[in-house]
Design an enzyme around this catalytic site. Structure first.
Site, PDB file in Angstrom:
ATOM      1  N   ASP A 170       3.210  -5.351   2.435  1.00  0.00           N
ATOM      2  CA  ASP A 170       1.951  -4.714   2.833  1.00  0.00           C
ATOM      3  C   ASP A 170       2.117  -3.213   3.113  1.00  0.00           C
ATOM      4  OD1 ASP A 170      -0.765  -4.673   3.263  1.00  0.00           O
ATOM      5  OD2 ASP A 170      -0.741  -5.810   5.128  1.00  0.00           O
TER       6      ASP A 170
ATOM      7  N   HIS B 139      -8.670  -8.122  -0.192  1.00  0.00           N
ATOM      8  CA  HIS B 139      -8.197  -8.564   1.117  1.00  0.00           C
ATOM      9  C   HIS B 139      -9.282  -9.485   1.688  1.00  0.00           C
ATOM     10  CE1 HIS B 139      -5.340  -5.377   0.622  1.00  0.00           C
ATOM     11  NE2 HIS B 139      -4.876  -5.445   1.859  1.00  0.00           N
TER      12      HIS B 139
ATOM     13  N   GLU C 265      -7.918 -12.119   6.359  1.00  0.00           N
ATOM     14  CA  GLU C 265      -6.867 -11.487   7.174  1.00  0.00           C
ATOM     15  C   GLU C 265      -7.334 -11.485   8.637  1.00  0.00           C
ATOM     16  OE1 GLU C 265      -6.214  -7.261   6.649  1.00  0.00           O
ATOM     17  OE2 GLU C 265      -4.256  -7.337   7.626  1.00  0.00           O
TER      18      GLU C 265
ATOM     19  N   HIS D  72       0.864  -1.197   0.000  1.00  0.00           N
ATOM     20  CA  HIS D  72       0.000   0.000   0.000  1.00  0.00           C
ATOM     21  C   HIS D  72       0.890   1.233   0.000  1.00  0.00           C
ATOM     22  CE1 HIS D  72      -3.699  -2.312   1.066  1.00  0.00           C
ATOM     23  NE2 HIS D  72      -2.797  -3.126   1.612  1.00  0.00           N
TER      24      HIS D  72
HETATM   25  N1  HPA Z   1      -5.618  -4.780   5.648  1.00  0.00           N
HETATM   26  C1  HPA Z   1      -6.640  -3.991   5.308  1.00  0.00           C
HETATM   27  N2  HPA Z   1      -6.464  -2.780   4.846  1.00  0.00           N
HETATM   28  C2  HPA Z   1      -5.223  -2.317   4.710  1.00  0.00           C
HETATM   29  C3  HPA Z   1      -4.132  -3.081   5.034  1.00  0.00           C
HETATM   30  C4  HPA Z   1      -4.344  -4.380   5.521  1.00  0.00           C
HETATM   31  O1  HPA Z   1      -3.430  -5.157   5.841  1.00  0.00           O
HETATM   32  N3  HPA Z   1      -3.039  -2.332   4.774  1.00  0.00           N
HETATM   33  C5  HPA Z   1      -3.471  -1.139   4.307  1.00  0.00           C
HETATM   34  N4  HPA Z   1      -4.787  -1.136   4.262  1.00  0.00           N
HETATM   35 ZN    ZN Z   2      -2.926  -4.951   2.557  1.00  0.00          ZN
END
Ligand code: HPA
Ligand code: ZN
Length: 341
Positions: A280, A197, A200, A20
């Site tokens: 990330d 995503h 997670e 990101h």
């Molecule tokens: N998860 C969700 N949103 C995010 C992440 C993540 O790991 N990193 C930046 N935005």
């Molecule tokens: Zn991410």
């Protein structure tokens, strides 16, 4: 004689697919940009306090705060150029990275301004660091599917070649993927690639939905897939790619010991899922791509496996198949050479 593992990790060609832009900004740049635009950062005794996240929600609050300090095209150019330069210094050759348009639109920054700065940063990084990159605007799932459709309209209306797909991020547990099926179908019909995503901090079911309803062939994180053996087998059979980020798991998942034998990434790799290794949010997590590969080495994976994970990064990339097979042959040869006899 084979080189040390750290040299091996640094020298092999790598792709990074889960990065990101706003989370990649290094602390000194955050401080400078906040000062430039008069954004007040919380008063902390040490910068490290700003970077202590007990969970994904706490992380995202700081992520939004940091994003507020990125306002003009020069800022976007700078953070892009710096992030890609750091990735290149760890041996990355190709990067597909996310950015969060809505985190800036809220502060009156035009989408065209973001693109102008980011694209210029990508071009300059390619010239100076020989790192090729592509761009993935990501929708903040907490804003809901109606805002998602507006987001997609915006992305489709101003679409340089470098913008190759869309992502879905922010807090997954209260905001599962299924409401985004229609938006994702429209994005795919328009020729955009898609990733999300999932798994997670949310359940394995979200991984299933991201594949089955959103049409993803690549999942960002995906760790909770290990809770569902049938889904795991399906993903292995279908060659679903997972963009894993070891350090992130220490902040946003139940797996907070990277050396534990039951760590999700270790189990995913041992099971034979097509995992890739990524940073990330390297600025916020104070890590880099080489460190992330070393974390995976610490899980017990050897050079052959690390080399395969690096190649998975290329296999999972959204490059055309002709380019991919040519580069794959080249990278395979370089990795074999680095691995030694
Ligand atoms: N998860 C969700 N949103 C995010 C992440 C993540 O790991 N990193 C930046 N935005
Ligand atoms: Zn991410």
């Amino acid at each position: 004689m084979a080189v040390e593992i750290e040299s091996f990790v640094r020298m092999i060609p790598k792709a990074e697919l889960h990065l990101h832009l706003e989370g990649a900004i290094a602390a000194p740049t955050v401080v400078e940009l906040a000062r430039k635009h008069g954004v007040t950062l919380p008063i902390v005794r040490e910068v490290s306090e700003l970077y202590d996240f007990p969970n994904l929600g706490a992380f995202l609050k700081v992520y939004d705060l940091i994003s507020q300090s990125v306002r003009d095209a020069a800022d976007f150019h700078r953070i892009t150029y710096e992030a890609l330069g750091r990735s290149a210094s760890c041996g990355a050759r190709y990067v597909e990275f996310f950015f969060s348009p809505q985190a800036h639109l809220e502060f009156g920054v035009a989408y065209s301004t973001m693109l102008e700065g980011i694209l210029a940063g990508m071009r300059d990084a390619e010239r100076d660091h020989r790192i090729l990159s592509r761009l993935i605007p990501a929708h903040n799932r907490e804003l809901g599917p109606a805002k998602g459709e507006e987001f997609l309209d915006m992305v489709l209306a101003d679409r340089p070649d470098e913008v190759i797909g869309i992502g879905l991020d922010y807090n997954e547990l209260p905001y599962p993927p299924d409401p985004y099926a229609a938006m994702y179908a429209r994005a795919r019909a328009a020729g955009l690639r898609v990733t999300a995503h999932a798994g997670e901090n949310g359940p394995a079911e979200n991984v299933r939905t991201a594949i089955g309803s959103l049409g993803c062939r690549r999942i960002d994180h995906g760790y909770h897939v290990v809770d569902d053996p049938a889904l795991m087998a399906l993903c292995r059979e279908d060659g679903i790619f997972f963009t894993c980020c070891p350090t992130t798991t220490l902040f946003t998942t139940p797996w907070r010991d990277l050396t534990a034998s039951d760590h999700a990434i270790r189990r995913m790799g041992e099971f034979g899922l097509a995992i890739t290794i990524n940073t990330d949010d390297p600025g916020m997590f104070r890590t880099d791509l080489a460190a992330e590969y070393l974390h995976v080495a610490g899980m017990g994976f050897g050079r052959d496996e690390l080399g395969e994970f690096a190649l998975n990064g290329l296999r999972a990339a959204w490059l055309d198949d002709v380019t991919k097979s040519a580069v794959l042959a080249d990278w395979s040869a370089q990795i074999a050479l680095a691995a030694g006899p």
